[in-house]
Design a protein around this motif. Structure first.
Motif, short mmCIF file in Angstrom:
data_model
loop_
_atom_site.label_atom_id
_atom_site.label_comp_id
_atom_site.label_asym_id
_atom_site.label_seq_id
_atom_site.Cartn_x
_atom_site.Cartn_y
_atom_site.Cartn_z
N PHE A 140 0.84 -1.20 0.00
CA PHE A 140 0.00 0.00 0.00
C PHE A 140 0.88 1.25 0.00
O PHE A 140 1.98 1.23 0.52
CB PHE A 140 -0.87 0.04 1.27
N ASP A 145 -5.68 4.55 -1.38
CA ASP A 145 -7.04 4.15 -1.01
C ASP A 145 -8.01 5.33 -1.14
O ASP A 145 -9.13 5.19 -1.63
CB ASP A 145 -7.07 3.60 0.42
N SER A 265 -8.99 8.64 3.62
CA SER A 265 -9.81 7.53 4.13
C SER A 265 -9.21 7.01 5.43
O SER A 265 -8.05 7.27 5.75
CB SER A 265 -9.84 6.41 3.10
N CYS A 266 -9.98 6.25 6.17
CA CYS A 266 -9.50 5.63 7.40
C CYS A 266 -8.25 4.81 7.13
O CYS A 266 -7.26 4.90 7.85
CB CYS A 266 -10.60 4.74 7.98
N PHE A 267 -8.30 4.04 6.07
CA PHE A 267 -7.16 3.18 5.73
C PHE A 267 -5.88 4.00 5.57
O PHE A 267 -4.83 3.65 6.13
CB PHE A 267 -7.49 2.44 4.43
N ARG A 269 -5.23 6.99 6.68
CA ARG A 269 -4.81 7.61 7.94
C ARG A 269 -4.09 6.61 8.84
O ARG A 269 -3.12 6.94 9.51
CB ARG A 269 -6.02 8.16 8.69
N VAL A 270 -4.61 5.39 8.85
CA VAL A 270 -4.01 4.38 9.71
C VAL A 270 -2.62 3.99 9.23
O VAL A 270 -1.67 3.96 10.00
CB VAL A 270 -4.93 3.13 9.82
#
Lengths: 327, 327, 327, 327
Positions: A140, A145, A265-267, A269-270
């Protein structure tokens, strides 16, 4: 024995991508947590060359995790790719006592870091920030994302109109060297055809398939095209189809820069938070001159001098899924 | 030699999750591509017991990949957990000649499938459709990514108000047995504290930390709480804080059912499409009575009778990131 | 002859609402355009009492038009409703030479401004910033359109789940004194019943209607309830329905504070910009102690001492539309 | 005495716009409520000519209020503008006994309806469905609010990138004859310049202003351009700027068809519902051959033969606000 790094700099370089702010925040707060001073360098390597460098506190990065873009700004910097430019950059870092760098950007930015680190004693850690997901050594990248969700939302809207009018739409998404945005957004929106740089476009097959669908009165069609696709992108393709199927109503949409921005997106950010945290850990553990990836859900470290664009064969499974599901 | 399966049924069971429609679509179109007849069974196992079964064509699933919920509807069905219920269900399948089933749902639904398959000669394939991501044997479940993005968007909005008023907010997200939604949405929104079922809540530590933050005038605080957290959820926690810190302005938000619905994210659409495709492949290759997961980005097959709720230790890395980044 | 106003202050007061930042921006830039000095007062009247006042430049308000909340922060301030509090506030304004005020808030904030302006020679202009749209003298308030869109998006998500499960949902939206959010969001989402403070709730009629729908197998139902509805809100209603229709599956969702935050809609940004611009024009043209509304798409000025909560009969047309369209 | 209308048809015509489904739903349910039979006519006037007409029930329009596009599909139909085409269309209506029509579309569609109604004894009611808001006789059209919010969200994303790179962006929005989308989205996003068909573009002034901003180091600039602007749209403008300011980094984004689709905003759903309700009321009260608008928040009826594109002077107030607020 080497002395501990106590002052670090962080910068974003190359094209911006959503999640860069989350990564900066993680670097700043992890650094401060470990007792370091953290400096923000503005506009990528340009800020190093110009001395546009300023101290960041924990509060400097409050309330930015949800913002698109990068508050440190970014740029491409030709000067840094000259010996003199790098010398000036080094002098500016030394003025602030900066002993280590975190660079958030793409493979080009990593190569710059590698050259710099070879010449001067400043260890560099790279974080992959690019919407294109085209870097070998990570599953990633920060921003992919979000970008692909933005593309999907846009294409969903276009489908409303395509359905209402029974029209063919050709939609061009970003991806000069990599077709990931096209592939993911195309599968997610039920696109009939997906054209990507990794696979030679057979325009004859495409026309044949469109004609076959016309015969069985399948009226709505969407073709998703990566900008780096080899036939020439959405506009060229539209011209060709118009020539071969003159009665076909068709429209072109080029999604363009909306794909770069927006709240991450959450992804994203994580992974940006995890990677930023580990960048500082790397500097502390003297795991120098690597960039950080995530492979099989674990941190993965690749030497900066091995940073290259991913040239990947798209798996047969994916291409089969595209073909079967869009029937 | 066993004869090839030519008629299959597909159903969604248990709580709905975004991406279920994308999974159904993939099952239907892949089945048809391989020459099968595909039947939709309404309202989960209830439709099997009631005979609410109908043929699906490729066009039946047009334009649903982007829709939340499940167009086959879903339910929990007590009757299917009786011997008589399953007998009736079997008879109804036989009426249509259905020889294999794809069940999209959670671990409870998989156990039902296993029991059924032990009693009758109907192979079952499970697809993990649940927003909670609490099934061992897969890194992702269909719906989790969307749910967590919905939670993040909601919490981002709440932060606007928290910031404007310098208030403490306690936000309860879904997750009766698993803290994944809380953990991911909390990290992504910079929550100061994240309370999850996997870790005993120390309310004393929490109060101590809030008081310490008050001393250094950190005014905005968000606490994200999974509904299954052991202290008693957001409302209990609020009462306790009110008692210990009576002057503290605080608000409670329970995000509730908005987390289940909505157009699925690109990620959920893609994994649902891949899983649906592979469900049919499993039936063709006689890889029976498994559910399909994705582990390390590859398809992973777990026997249905091993389907259990994931009891996972949240890694120390994640908890450290929460602590450091929210300072 | 009165001398021209050259220094003004701007503040946000009461509950925050999306678009407040756009209004502040318009006040600041219009003031500066006319050669004024503009001061931001933090946390509403509290900042006036505490002297938390600072100069704003055109750039201070760059890149905030799209942000929810208010970067000047807001609060309710009991002290300002004492004579001493207002004296201190006045002294603080005089320190900076501030000669006029723009207050963005609700009717309570306007009454505070009126009292202050009666006692001291500081003209005040009000801008209606509240999500509830409950102020007489304007067709729109800053924040209502955004709040109602947020509610609609949330209810759309809930409908996905309601449809999937054939369940009854009771959804509580904001609106202690006014049912506008409930009415607009209910019509927009096809809610079967809408309960508002402006109309006595007949719970017997409601139960009768639910039972009638049950008879003709209309399974999905949504009831939208304003928090100020007189039967007691969503939770009370749920209890009552459970008692009368014990077999009815039902769920309650209280949307809560998500309705206050988020990036303002185009509509709210535009009216906030127009109102902010006219606030400064009012100070220049000595149209003092009014609040600015938009009535029939034109600017409308109401004396601050006439600012009251709107007690409006909801028109019969609207109630009829609710009844007919949700069948 | 004229006999009461008992069978009506409804269609959408011309370009699709978000909210058309909400309008259809309101027509269908209000018609049925009043005991009428309601028929859906597919693909606008084409479906009248082809006889593509089918009965609609209350349930036919369940769960569509939130969908973009139009489930009746739409088209432009040349045949209907011939005498023969209209004769065939009339015969098809008579086959079903249809005595009145509701047409949702733009001014062109209304003119078609007028001609048809002059020739045959079928009263027609128009509802303004167009994203361009360019019809005289109504303050709002169905779809405008959604389209402009879509444009604003897209431009907000682009600003993230513009900020990160200090780049000039030229963004083209829809609006061939009307600048409303450009004006509203430009004000809402803080665009420095807004070019619209209603006002001659002075490219010299624009260049002068850009150069002046460059001198005072205002780096981020966005120019919003309506497609019908007279200099030639975004691409022409970009070429010109490149020539005059060769060192200026600039990018062009053409938002295109994303502006037509997407789930309608609350505002559009509400006005579509109100207008659809009143369309049936008009047919019942024999208020024939008008289209329905909303003026000053009240229903407004304009004879179909007066339907024209709005040629409106944009008020000086708005242009001043653009100039002042974007400084």
């Amino acid at each position: 024995m080497k002395k501990k790094i106590t002052k670090i700099g962080v910068l974003t370089s190359g094209g911006d991508s959503p999640g860069m702010n989350a990564a900066i925040r993680a670097v700043v707060r992890t650094g401060i947590y470990h007792g370091m001073e953290v400096y923000g360098i503005n506009r990528g390597y340009s800020g190093m060359v110009d001395g546009d460098i300023h101290r960041l506190e924990g509060r400097s990065v409050a309330n930015i995790i949800q913002r698109g873009g990068t508050f440190l700004k970014t740029s491409r910097c030709a000067e840094f790719f000259t010996k003199e430019g790098r010398k000036t950059a080094y002098d500016n870092l030394k003025k602030h006592g900066i002993e280590g760098l975190v660079i958030i950007g793409g493979d080009g930015s990593f190569r710059g870091a590698q050259i710099f680190s070879n010449e001067y004693d400043i260890p560099c850690i790279g974080l992959p920030g690019t919407i294109d997901k085209d870097i070998a050594g990570t599953d990633f990248t920060i921003g992919f994302d979000t970008a692909v969700n933005t593309a999907v939302e846009a294409i969903d809207k276009i489908r409303d109109t395509a359905d209402a009018h029974d029209r063919l739409f050709i939609i061009e998404v970003m991806g000069r060297d990599a077709g990931y945005i096209a592939l993911h957004s195309g599968i997610s929106t039920g696109a009939e055809h997906i054209l990507i740089p990794e696979k030679k476009t057979s325009v004859e097959d495409l026309i044949a398939s469109l004609k076959e669908k016309e015969r069985r009165k399948k009226l709505v069609n969407m073709i998703v095209v990566a900008e780096g696709e080899d036939f020439g992108g959405a506009d060229e393709l539209a011209k060709h189809i118009k020539k071969e199927m003159p009665h076909q109503e068709l429209r072109v949409c080029i999604l363009g820069h909306i794909q770069r921005g927006g709240s991450p997106s959450c992804f994203d950010r994580v992974i940006a938070s995890r990677m930023g945290y580990h960048a500082v850990e790397c500097l502390m553990e003297e795991r120098f001159n690597v960039f950080i990836g995530i492979v099989n859900n674990k941190m993965h470290y690749t030497p900066l001098d091995e940073a290259v664009k991913k040239k990947q064969r798209i798996s047969e499974e994916w291409l089969k899924i595209v073909k079967i599901l869009a029937t």
